[in-house]
Every structure is written in C-alpha cells, then in structure tokens.
Scaffold this active site. Structure first.
Site, mmCIF file in Angstrom:
data_model
loop_
_atom_site.group_PDB
_atom_site.id
_atom_site.type_symbol
_atom_site.label_atom_id
_atom_site.label_comp_id
_atom_site.label_asym_id
_atom_site.label_seq_id
_atom_site.Cartn_x
_atom_site.Cartn_y
_atom_site.Cartn_z
ATOM 1 N N TYR A 191 54.944 42.251 28.578
ATOM 2 C CA TYR A 191 53.582 41.726 28.465
ATOM 3 C C TYR A 191 53.473 41.095 27.087
ATOM 4 C CZ TYR A 191 52.042 44.118 32.704
ATOM 5 O OH TYR A 191 51.877 44.523 34.010
ATOM 6 N N HIS B 273 41.297 46.845 40.458
ATOM 7 C CA HIS B 273 42.158 47.361 39.391
ATOM 8 C C HIS B 273 42.322 48.878 39.480
ATOM 9 C CE1 HIS B 273 44.025 47.681 35.426
ATOM 10 N NE2 HIS B 273 43.161 48.638 35.145
#
Length: 610
Positions: free
Chosen positions: A223, A405
C-alpha cells in the site's frame, strides 16, 4: 490418446456447434473491421503476466453475461470460471482443451479434491473461436442463473474468477486435477449497473492525483501513500466524475486506488511518499480519511448524478490530499515503475445539491465481537428511526452509491432499508464480499431514505482460523462493519451507527462465569478485549452472545460531521422492531435451454486472422 466418446446425439450437437462456430468466424472475417464502440466495455487482466485478458458485457434483458477471453500464449488449453471464494475446488468451470489432434470447449466443474468433471448441463455456450494477431480469442456466454447444482449463480456483488493453464494435451477432460496446474484468481463485479451516464458540464476541468514514478516493491502486497495538495486559494468546486489512470504495462499490478482529503483542523501536512505501513510515515497522515474517490480493478469511470456533486476546496476544507495505491505483485516483479492515479473531473458551476457520505453499520468498539472458529457469525449495526427522524431533511435523502467495508474476517455485507417495521428494499448487498476488493459501486436503483426510516447493516464473519475472539476496532486483526453510503442532498448527519449496550455485555460475562468451571475475568479493571480472551468458547457461550446481540439494547451514535451527537438520549435504546423481513433472493433459471448443447463443442481454430 482418446477423447471422451460422445453419443450419436452429442456428436451431432458437437458437429452442429462446430459448423456454427466456423460460420461465425467466416462472417466475422468477411465483415472486416470491428465496430468503433467496443461491445465489451469492461476489461481486466486475469493473471499477473497479462497473458489472459477477460472482457465482458451484460445483457439484463437476456440475464446473460457475454465473455471474451483472450489467450495470448496458448499452450494445451485453459480453464476459466467462478467459485465461492476463489478456490479451484468446487469451482464452476469452462475448459478449452486438446487431445493433440482436436480441440474441445466444454462446461465443467471441479469437486472438493480439485478433480475436473464434464458438466451434464452445458450452460457456457461458445459463440466464436478465432485467432487474432494478439492471440486466441474465445467468445462465449453464460446465463446469470442456470439451476444446475454444479454452477455458480452470478449475482450483483463481488465475483471470484479463477483460471488455470493446461501445459500438455489430455487423454480426457477427467484427467485434469487443478492442484497440478498453474492457477490464480481475480475479483471483479461482473454485473455492472445499466445506468445512463450524465453529460459533463461545459466548464469541466480535470486534475490528476498520481503516484510520483514509484518503484513498485518486489513483494506481494504494497500500500503506497502519497501526499499532494490543491493549489493555494483553490475555491469551492464540485467533483462530477472521476476515472482511473493506470500506467501502461502495470494493469495487472495496480489493484485499487483511493484519494482521501485530510482533516481541515490541521494547517499543514508533511510531505510523504512511501509504503503506508512504513515507520517513516508521519502520524498526521492518519487524519486523511475523508474519501473523495475510490477505484478497484475492473471498475470504469464513476459519475455523480447530474443534480449533485462532491464539494472540495474553498474555506473550511483542507488543501491536502492523500493518494493510496494498492499494488498486488504475486510474482514479486522488480524494477517496475508506476505513475498510476485518479483523474478528477470538477466544475466551478456548483450543482443544485452537495453530495454527502453517510457512515452506516457498527461503531468501532470491542463490545461487538465474533467468537473464534465461526463459519458465518452475523453482527448488525442500526441507524435508528429516532436518528433519521431528527437528522434527515423532511424530503429525505437519495443514496446513489455505496462502499462496503470490513477487515479480514468479513465474508458478506448487506444494508437493508426498513419503514414502519417492514423491510422495504436492499440498499447494497455483497454475498461474496472480499476485504481485498473494495470499491464505490453505483447502485442500479437510487434508494430514497425518509425521516423515520431504519437502515440495518449486517456483516457475516468467518473466524475458523482464529483461536481468540475477534473484537471490533481499527486494527487489521480487529473487525469493522461499515457501509459508506453516497447520497444527496448533503445533511448534517455524517455517522449513524450502533453497538450493544456495554452494561448488558457485562451481564453476558457474569452469566458465562457462573455456568463455566473456568474463571472468566469480569473484574472492573479488565478491558473488554481481555474479558473476551478469557471466555471458554463452547456452544453455550457462543449461543448466548449471539442471542445477546439479537435482543439487548444498543448505544446509538447519531453524529454530525463535527463528531458531536445530535441532541437526545442515545444510550440503552431498544433495537428497532422488524415485523417482516425481505425474502432471500432465489436464483432464477434461464428461460430456455433449446440452444444448449448436450456435450462439449469441437473447436476449429485456423491459423492467422479469422
């Protein structure tokens, strides 16, 4: 070597299919160039090298998906299909294979040991097989639902696509075991919403938020965080659309991207460009969490409704933005550079409504927990009628997009709208949800929420691989259950979530302590995670916790954007009463099987174009 010996009827069917394939190829060759607009608007690379590329389109009238699979380096064949979580076992497959003399295309499935079997019901139908300058192109179709017990039901949410490469000719299809193949998976939303695209305003401008020529690390998952800023004095604008920019050659490595706006309470943010988990990352970057744009593999441009736009810039808004790019590099390729990002389309001519984001689901708190060794444990968060009555405008709001999520244990997420005790409609649902594939999805139908309505967000978790309870929280091994609902017109309500009343949870710990020989730490100085860690997880404690979450009062967070609750009593609130629930969606079968062949198709593949 032998191929499966078909019956006379099957042979006739195969011969007819082969002739049809040949005619289609001939017609395609005579037609010359393809139409200017691609009949396959969606495209993804299946494998990291990009040797398998999938394009597709959806016919909602026929309830059928049309696939085009490009095989750039054909060896002895290829498997393609779908499975529940991306495993090659118990998968719904279509296989192109050869015995060294002839090539065959057939609907198949794999059992729990990975052994491949020809399906008695051939629901994948080959429409064209053609050699092109790029490789072998296979055009085929498949209904959403087939009512074949060996087939996967294609639904609105995430689909786990699987593939395998056949290296050598086969004596028979049944000799394939997926455990011995080069295989992989790719996640995608196949059933894209069929909605009209609003026209862009005449004064639209663009801004590119891109990674600065990043050297992609040679590891499976990275990331990357990059801080950028809007120009000094950037005035209030509306974002009306955004789209991905993916560096050519990196299509198989760039998994998803998000642009966040930083908190306005800080005057400045330090410059940073590096891995998001780096110890060098400034702590302040954790305050860049307001989502402006989110893209995931397979998604195309995102459009706001023509009457609404997402406000950014101007007074009271931070100039600082954080780009986050997820690189998925399973082959650990080194030396690849990347400048991917997101292109924002924005206008100074403000639209009628500001769009807003309403956070639904569970509060981030350890009082909501999942026992270990669970296959499908459900937790629900409530946006209550009392909150929507107080906080929403009289005319209500309109939800047009949604981003679901959870963390690593999440398997399903659904948000349902209820009115007067009756579940009315699903806002968003993903029965094959993956925490590794999160995108903002435009809804097929705008959902209107009125004052007094209830929004229930439920998440299903799998903790089979865990020995301790998984509590709610921000850590990656803790859990969340969230739906970021994108709506208009923007209201003061920014967060509407719940959690079980902490006092009632303590009653659970006391009860478990009384009924078990092992000591459960219910002492005041113990934290809730410590208390959960000391619970002996047997059938009694599991069922009691599930029952507690199903009836105990809740603490409701009905919050303004300032993180302050609306005025009122929000603790120890009763669960909303639901008198009637929506029926679970049942798979619909394709209307006709008249064209479905009884056996595999013999594929005639000539050299060269056409």
């Amino acid at each position: 070597m032998q191929v499966p010996s078909p019956s006379t009827r099957e042979a006739a069917s195969m011969y007819g299919t082969a002739v049809a394939v040949f005619l289609v190829i001939l017609v395609a060759a005579l037609q010359g160039s393809a139409p200017p607009k691609s009949p396959f608007p969606y495209r993804i690379p299946l494998d990291p090298e990009g040797t398998l590329e999938l394009s597709w389109n959806v016919s909602y009238t026929q309830e059928t998906v049309y696939f085009q699979l490009l095989v750039r380096e054909l060896k002895a064949g290829v498997l393609f299909g779908m499975s529940d979580r991306g495993e090659m076992e118990n998968a719904d497959l279509v296989v192109l294979w050869t015995d060294g003399d002839s090539a065959y295309f057939g609907d198949a499935w794999s059992d729990q040991k990975g052994q491949v079997h020809l399906d008695s019901q051939q629901d994948y139908q080959l429409l064209r097989a053609q050699r092109t300058p790029e490789g072998l192109s296979l055009l085929f179709k498949r209904p959403f639902g087939t009512c074949d017990p060996e087939d996967y039901v294609i639904e609105d949410g995430t689909v786990h696509l699987v593939y395998g490469i056949l290296e050598e000719p086969l004596r028979a299809l049944e000799t394939i075991n997926t455990s011995g193949l080069q295989t992989g998976l790719q996640r995608v939303q196949l059933l894209k919403p069929n909605i009209s695209i609003p026209a862009l305003p005449a004064d639209v401008r663009t801004m590119e938020i891109r990674a600065p020529d990043v050297l992609i690390p040679g590891q499976v998952t990275t990331y990357w965080c990059h801080i950028t800023e809007l120009p000094e004095g950037f005035s209030l604008h509306h974002i009306v659309m955004y789209e991905p920019i993916v560096t050519e050659g990196n299509e198989a490595l760039v998994h998803h991207m998000e642009v966040f706006q930083c908190a306005a309470e800080f005057q400045s943010f330090p410059q940073f460009s590096g891995p998001c988990d780096s110890k060098m990352k400034p702590e302040r970057l954790n305050y860049c969490r307001h989502v402006l744009a989110a893209w995931a593999l397979g998604a195309k441009a995102f459009y706001y409704p023509e009457e609404a736009g997402l406000a950014f810039g101007g007074p009271g808004s931070s100039r600082f933005l954080r780009l986050e790019v997820h690189y998925h590099n399973p082959l650990k390729i080194k030396g690849r550079r990347d400048s991917s990002g997101i292109r924002l389309y924005y206008t100074a001519t403000l639209r009628r409504f500001d769009a807003g984001i309403l956070e639904l689901g569970l509060v981030y708190t350890p009082v909501m927990a999942v026992p270990p060794q669970e296959t499908a444990f459900v937790l629900s968060g409530y946006c209550t009628d009392k909150c929507t009555q107080l906080a929403l405008p009289p005319s209500g709001i309109h939800i047009f997009a949604s981003q679901l999520h959870t963390h690593l244990a999440g398997r399903k997420v659904v948000t349902v709208l209820a009115r007067d005790g009756h579940e009315m409609e699903v806002v968003n649902r993903d029965d094959h949800y993956s925490p590794h594939f999160q995108e903002i999805r435009m809804l097929k139908k705008v959902v209107s929420v009125h004052p007094g309505d209830v929004l229930i967000t439920s998440c299903t978790y799998n903790t089979e691989d865990r020995k301790l309870a998984t509590v709610g929280g921000f850590g990656i091994l803790e859990e969340m259950c969230v739906n970021y609902a994108h709506y208009y017109p923007r209201s003061q309500l920014e967060l509407c979530k719940s959690a079980v009343d902490p006092g009632f949870l303590q009653k659970f710990f006391h009860l478990v302590n009384r009924f078990n020989s092992e000591e459960v730490c219910t002492c005041p100085q113990a934290s809730v995670p410590e208390q959960f860690a000391s619970v002996p997880w047997n059938s009694f404690s599991r069922q009691v916790l599930g029952a507690l979450y199903g009836f105990a009062p809740i603490s409701v967070h009905c919050n303004k954007s300032s993180a302050v609750r609306f005025q009122g009593e929000w603790d120890r609130q009763p669960l909303p009463e639901i008198i009637s629930k929506l029926e679970e969606p049942s798979p619909r079968c394709a209307a006709s099987r008249r064209q479905s062949p009884a056996g595999p198709a013999v594929v005639s593949i000539g050299e060269g174009e056409g």
